[in-house]
Design an enzyme around this catalytic site. Structure first.
Site, PDB file in Angstrom:
ATOM      1  N   GLU A 100       0.930  -1.109   0.091  1.00  0.00           N
ATOM      2  CA  GLU A 100       0.022  -0.028  -0.054  1.00  0.00           C
ATOM      3  C   GLU A 100       0.835   1.095   0.126  1.00  0.00           C
ATOM      4  O   GLU A 100       2.087   1.338   0.172  1.00  0.00           O
ATOM      5  CB  GLU A 100      -1.060   0.086   1.344  1.00  0.00           C
ATOM      6  N   LYS A 145      -3.986  -2.001  14.545  1.00  0.00           N
ATOM      7  CA  LYS A 145      -3.116  -1.037  15.565  1.00  0.00           C
ATOM      8  C   LYS A 145      -3.528  -0.840  16.836  1.00  0.00           C
ATOM      9  O   LYS A 145      -4.826  -0.963  17.071  1.00  0.00           O
ATOM     10  CB  LYS A 145      -3.105   0.601  14.691  1.00  0.00           C
TER      11      LYS A 145
HETATM   12  N1  PSU Z   1      -0.080   0.258   8.588  1.00  0.00           N
HETATM   13  C1  PSU Z   1       1.238   1.202   9.258  1.00  0.00           C
HETATM   14  N2  PSU Z   1       0.981   2.408   8.686  1.00  0.00           N
HETATM   15  C2  PSU Z   1      -0.135   3.024   8.321  1.00  0.00           C
HETATM   16  C3  PSU Z   1      -1.331   2.028   7.950  1.00  0.00           C
HETATM   17  C4  PSU Z   1      -1.043   0.889   7.906  1.00  0.00           C
HETATM   18  O1  PSU Z   1       2.037   0.767   9.712  1.00  0.00           O
HETATM   19  O2  PSU Z   1      -0.272   4.406   8.144  1.00  0.00           O
HETATM   20  C5  PSU Z   1      -2.467   2.965   7.307  1.00  0.00           C
HETATM   21  C6  PSU Z   1      -3.255   1.812   6.411  1.00  0.00           C
HETATM   22  O3  PSU Z   1      -3.300   2.335   4.853  1.00  0.00           O
HETATM   23  C7  PSU Z   1      -4.621   1.409   6.807  1.00  0.00           C
HETATM   24  C8  PSU Z   1      -4.962   2.907   7.363  1.00  0.00           C
HETATM   25  O4  PSU Z   1      -5.373   1.311   5.778  1.00  0.00           O
HETATM   26  O5  PSU Z   1      -3.485   3.132   8.093  1.00  0.00           O
HETATM   27  C9  PSU Z   1      -6.018   3.081   8.442  1.00  0.00           C
HETATM   28  O6  PSU Z   1      -6.472   3.974   8.110  1.00  0.00           O
HETATM   29  P1  PSU Z   1      -8.126   4.347   8.811  1.00  0.00           P
HETATM   30  O7  PSU Z   1      -7.813   3.730  10.344  1.00  0.00           O
HETATM   31  O8  PSU Z   1      -8.367   5.915   8.480  1.00  0.00           O
HETATM   32  O9  PSU Z   1      -8.962   3.515   8.016  1.00  0.00           O
END
Ligand code: PSU
Ligand code: MN
Length: 303
Positions: free
Chosen positions: A26, A160
């Protein structure tokens, strides 16, 4: 999406045609997840790890309205430095494409594009999930919805730690997403190896995971899979140590009235500040570890 909007790089197209191993990556982690130059260095290192393990990396992003699968060094530099890169979930893709803009893809959008391109395995850091305080914010990442709909295996260090992890597991279950702990009984928690929560499934290695994915395909099951790979022990920040920093970052997020797409990037950046870079080192280590496993799975799938 019309496949005419897809620009697959020569290297990735050749690999797909020859049925060689390919791993999708990504780009939101580059544009919004880490600061320059750590973001660029990590993106390049991750691509190299995938090559070293016998697969071809396919980093995905939208550049000038074109959906790119496989990026050049210059493309990666643009994403790492530009300030006007949109953060794109699946439903944001048509706006970026029709307006001819630059955007980085989240887990959700990357999965969707990988599936269109014919890529089965994808590596990232941690998937989005159910945010703490969901009872009032209703902030649930679209990553979880896409995981239920699109047959791409996502290798991540769990969800996370900034999230409500029990609620995230429940929403994954509701969306029919298999969650596989890799050589662990527990759901890993991004910076930490353990969360205290049970991983619904345990598999030991890339061979077992590839067999699982092949069974999923044969059974006509169209959901993805979350391959939850714990951060290496040498790089982890134990839950007890990171806990206070996460609480502080969440308070700061609320005080700044950050909402929606801004929440995850804000929290990751704030935790990196509060830990004086220790969380960034852990984040980089876990992404590299996921890239290695994803390449092994992709190789096992075609082998
Ligand atoms: N993994 C990481 N850092 C990130 C992400 C994933 O180590 O920044 C990103 C991914 O693109 C994931 C996003 O889809 O964080 C999640 O965002 P949200 O919580 O707004 O859906
Ligand atoms: Mn959200």
């Amino acid at each position: 999406m019309n496949p005419a909007d897809l620009d697959i790089s020569l290297e990735v197209a050749k690999a797909l045609r020859a049925r060689r191993a390919v791993v999708a990556l990504e780009s939101t982690i580059i544009s919004h997840g880490m600061a320059y130059p750590a973001n660029l260095e990590t993106a390049l290192a991750v691509e190299q790890i995938i090559r070293d393990h016998g697969a071809v990396p396919a980093t995905i992003a939208v550049l000038h309205g074109r959906v790119k699968v496989g990026l050049s060094h210059e493309d990666l530099l643009t994403l790492a430095q530009a300030k006007d890169v949109l953060k794109l979930s699946t439903h944001d893709l048509p706006f970026c494409v029709s307006k001819g803009l630059n955007g980085a893809t989240t887990v959700a959008a990357t999965m969707r594009i990988a599936a269109l391109a014919g890529i089965r395995v994808f590596a990232t850091g941690g998937v989005g999930g159910v945010h703490r305080g969901w009872e009032s914010s209703l902030d649930i990442s679209a990553d979880l919805i896409e995981l239920g709909r699109t047959p791409v295996a996502v290798v991540a260090a769990g969800a996370k730690a900034i999230l409500d992890l029990p609620a995230t597991l429940e929403v994954l279950e509701t969306n029919m997403v298999p969650v596989i702990g890799v050589a662990t009984n527990e759901l890993p928690a991004f910076y930490s190896r353990s969360s205290g929560l049970k991983a619904p499934i345990r598999l030991e290695n890339a061979i077992e995971i590839a067999a699982f994915l092949l069974a999923q395909t044969r059974l006509g099951i169209k959901s993805g899979a979350l391959i939850a790979n714990p951060i290496p022990a040498s790089d982890e920040i134990p839950a007890s140590e990171i806990h206070g920093f996460i609480e502080q970052a969440l308070q700061d997020c609320a005080a700044h009235k950050i909402a929606a797409k801004g929440v995850t990037p804000f929290l990751l950046a704030r935790i990196a500040e509060l830990t004086q870079g220790r969380s960034l080192i852990a984040n980089i280590a876990l992404v590299k570890n996921n890239a290695r496993l994803a390449a092994e799975i992709a190789v096992a799938l075609v082998g």
